[in-house]
Design a protein around this motif. Sequence first.
Motif, mmCIF file in Angstrom:
data_model
loop_
_atom_site.group_PDB
_atom_site.id
_atom_site.type_symbol
_atom_site.label_atom_id
_atom_site.label_comp_id
_atom_site.label_asym_id
_atom_site.label_seq_id
_atom_site.Cartn_x
_atom_site.Cartn_y
_atom_site.Cartn_z
ATOM 1 N N TYR A 69 0.826 -1.207 0.000
ATOM 2 C CA TYR A 69 0.000 0.000 0.000
ATOM 3 C C TYR A 69 0.864 1.263 0.000
ATOM 4 N N VAL A 70 0.267 2.334 -0.501
ATOM 5 C CA VAL A 70 0.744 3.685 -0.264
ATOM 6 C C VAL A 70 -0.370 4.403 0.490
ATOM 7 N N VAL A 71 -0.021 5.010 1.613
ATOM 8 C CA VAL A 71 -1.017 5.698 2.430
ATOM 9 C C VAL A 71 -0.777 7.207 2.339
ATOM 10 N N ILE A 72 -1.817 7.942 1.945
ATOM 11 C CA ILE A 72 -1.745 9.379 1.744
ATOM 12 C C ILE A 72 -2.200 10.096 3.009
ATOM 13 N N HIS A 73 -1.365 11.021 3.496
ATOM 14 C CA HIS A 73 -1.642 11.789 4.711
ATOM 15 C C HIS A 73 -1.570 13.286 4.424
ATOM 16 N N VAL A 74 -2.120 14.065 5.347
ATOM 17 C CA VAL A 74 -1.915 15.509 5.381
ATOM 18 C C VAL A 74 -1.324 15.839 6.745
ATOM 19 N N THR A 75 -0.316 16.707 6.761
ATOM 20 C CA THR A 75 0.515 16.890 7.947
ATOM 21 C C THR A 75 -0.185 17.531 9.139
ATOM 22 N N GLN A 76 -1.237 18.348 8.889
ATOM 23 C CA GLN A 76 -1.773 19.203 9.945
ATOM 24 C C GLN A 76 -0.651 20.043 10.546
ATOM 25 N N LYS B 253 12.835 0.660 3.275
ATOM 26 C CA LYS B 253 12.972 -0.688 3.842
ATOM 27 C C LYS B 253 12.483 -0.748 5.285
ATOM 28 N N ASP B 254 12.423 0.398 5.953
ATOM 29 C CA ASP B 254 12.032 0.450 7.359
ATOM 30 C C ASP B 254 10.554 0.796 7.506
ATOM 31 N N ILE B 255 10.032 0.610 8.691
ATOM 32 C CA ILE B 255 8.604 0.761 8.954
ATOM 33 C C ILE B 255 8.353 2.090 9.647
ATOM 34 N N ALA B 256 7.749 3.019 8.930
ATOM 35 C CA ALA B 256 7.368 4.299 9.538
ATOM 36 C C ALA B 256 6.096 4.113 10.352
ATOM 37 N N TRP B 257 5.956 4.942 11.374
ATOM 38 C CA TRP B 257 4.779 4.871 12.252
ATOM 39 C C TRP B 257 3.806 5.974 11.836
ATOM 40 N N HIS B 258 2.958 5.654 10.904
ATOM 41 C CA HIS B 258 2.115 6.683 10.303
ATOM 42 C C HIS B 258 0.643 6.333 10.224
ATOM 43 N N ALA B 259 0.285 5.050 10.214
ATOM 44 C CA ALA B 259 -1.080 4.654 9.889
ATOM 45 C C ALA B 259 -1.955 4.385 11.105
ATOM 46 N N GLY B 260 -1.357 4.257 12.292
ATOM 47 C CA GLY B 260 -2.147 3.919 13.477
ATOM 48 C C GLY B 260 -2.635 2.482 13.469
ATOM 49 N N ASN B 261 -2.069 1.651 12.596
ATOM 50 C CA ASN B 261 -2.453 0.242 12.467
ATOM 51 C C ASN B 261 -1.176 -0.506 12.114
ATOM 52 N N ASP C 75 -4.246 1.515 -8.064
ATOM 53 C CA ASP C 75 -5.691 1.677 -7.929
ATOM 54 C C ASP C 75 -6.024 2.122 -6.509
ATOM 55 N N ARG C 76 -7.289 2.441 -6.284
ATOM 56 C CA ARG C 76 -7.703 2.989 -4.987
ATOM 57 C C ARG C 76 -7.835 1.919 -3.909
ATOM 58 N N THR C 77 -7.643 0.671 -4.268
ATOM 59 C CA THR C 77 -7.596 -0.377 -3.248
ATOM 60 C C THR C 77 -6.245 -0.401 -2.566
ATOM 61 N N HIS C 78 -5.222 0.016 -3.298
ATOM 62 C CA HIS C 78 -3.852 -0.065 -2.785
ATOM 63 C C HIS C 78 -3.218 1.296 -2.534
ATOM 64 N N ILE C 79 -3.763 2.338 -3.110
ATOM 65 C CA ILE C 79 -3.324 3.712 -2.837
ATOM 66 C C ILE C 79 -4.477 4.383 -2.103
ATOM 67 N N ILE C 80 -4.319 4.558 -0.801
ATOM 68 C CA ILE C 80 -5.457 4.896 0.058
ATOM 69 C C ILE C 80 -5.136 6.103 0.937
ATOM 70 N N GLY C 81 -6.184 6.706 1.467
ATOM 71 C CA GLY C 81 -6.028 7.762 2.448
ATOM 72 C C GLY C 81 -5.928 7.196 3.849
ATOM 73 N N HIS C 82 -5.376 7.979 4.752
ATOM 74 C CA HIS C 82 -5.273 7.555 6.144
ATOM 75 C C HIS C 82 -6.643 7.168 6.701
ATOM 76 N N ILE C 83 -7.670 7.904 6.302
ATOM 77 C CA ILE C 83 -9.021 7.630 6.792
ATOM 78 C C ILE C 83 -9.494 6.231 6.410
ATOM 79 N N GLU C 84 -8.903 5.653 5.374
ATOM 80 C CA GLU C 84 -9.330 4.336 4.895
ATOM 81 C C GLU C 84 -8.582 3.183 5.554
ATOM 82 N N VAL C 85 -7.624 3.479 6.393
ATOM 83 C CA VAL C 85 -6.929 2.430 7.141
ATOM 84 C C VAL C 85 -7.877 1.897 8.221
ATOM 85 N N PRO C 86 -8.050 0.585 8.345
ATOM 86 C CA PRO C 86 -8.952 0.041 9.367
ATOM 87 C C PRO C 86 -8.609 0.564 10.760
#
Length: 466
Positions: free
Chosen positions: A248-255, A292-300, A346-357
């Motif tokens: 996945y690619v997860v799209i965020h906005v920084t606030q 290669k590393d795991i960023a802490w961005h999705a809350g999941n 596609d939108r199944t794999h390129i998603i917004g943060h709001i779409e993360v379970p």
Amino acid sequence: MRLRFPLRRPNRLVGAMLIVTLSLSAQSALGAGPALAAPAGTATGPLGAAFNTAAARYDVPRDLLVALGYAETRLDGHGGAPSASGGYGLMHLTSNPTVHTLDEAATLTGLDRRALRTDTSANITGAAAVLRSYADRAGLTKADRKDVNRWYGSVVRYGGATNPSVARLYADTVYDLLAAGFTAARGGTVTVAGRPVTPQRGDLARVAALGTGGVGTMSTDYGPAAWAPAYSGNYTVANRPTDYPINYVVIHVTQGSYAGSISWFQNPSAKVSAHYTFRSSDGAVTQSVREKDIAWHAGNWTYNTQSIGIEHEGYVNEPSWYTDAMYRASAALTRNIANKYGIPKDRTHIIGHIEVPGATHTDPGPYWNWTYYMQLVNGVTGIGSGTVNTGGGTLNVRSGPGTNYAVVGSVAHGATVSIYCQAIGTSVTGTYGTSNIWNRIGTNQYVSDAYVLTGYSGFIPNVPRC
């Protein structure tokens, strides 16, 4: 391997809209479309009065104060809700374990902390007081304070960045705004006229700014990106995709602001990070975590392990941050990542943060244009052009694709415009007949195709739909 489970960021709440008009030089630099007329050297309404009063009270250059606020929030207080890094109000007075401008403002002004967070006038007053205190500590005399270039170190200190390259990026952003000039309109207008600036950077003059024409440390994962690593306790070292698939690619906005967000990832108290962050004005990008590393961005945690997180400078309910430059630069990165790891575009794999379970965030929010973004990701990346023909008058520029949207400026007969995408909207009869096509010529700037000669009767091939 020991895995660490990241904390989630606070809920991101946002506030009212800010209408912004950039000067000619600024729009040209940012690729924001044709210049819209802007008054020079004016300040009207309560916002202008608040800046004038605070600047006079603390002997801080007014334009510097305005540029600092604009760099942080585009002068939107977001209803008193905090940014991702704990900053409040249009001046982003901050209270977190390492940056204490809100606390300092309360001490210096005697104002209530709630007022400093939520009241525009108090927030501006607090920022002016903090800046002045930094100038005093730096030894600036009354004569020194008249020279905006002498305040560079105080601006750096206000930003709170600990990494020298990020500190320079933060302060340079403010001085770039002073050089370009801009007008902000929100309950009145505040104008900063462009002028030559020669900031006195001190020791930072020897520090490479992030991503400036190849100067500075650049990413080894993605060529256009600068490299500013997150604090080691804000992500998990891994060996992806061997350890985990990248799906996945997860799209965020920084606030928050570009420099402020990169700095926050370097803060040990943040407990968050993203792989990449994009700047609104020009699409510049900085990488903070290796792919290669795991960023802490999705809350999941599952999605963290399987995704690349991409942040975009701005606030979810303020569409002016979503520039064509940022969309196009971000889509180029997402396309690169998808090709590299075999991720379907596609939108199944390129998603917004709001779409993360389980997501508690709403980013990228209602103004993120997924249709446009996904066309760019899939290679529909052309930019059209056209010549305005009104028969001699000017053509209204509107904030959206239709006559029901607000007029935000005008372009002259004979002007050449760049067309970033095209949308269906209100039918208009003009020089070239009747058309319901509207051309997006800049961020939140649309003109009717009935008055634009593009060489095509209808949509332009390879130009995305908005």
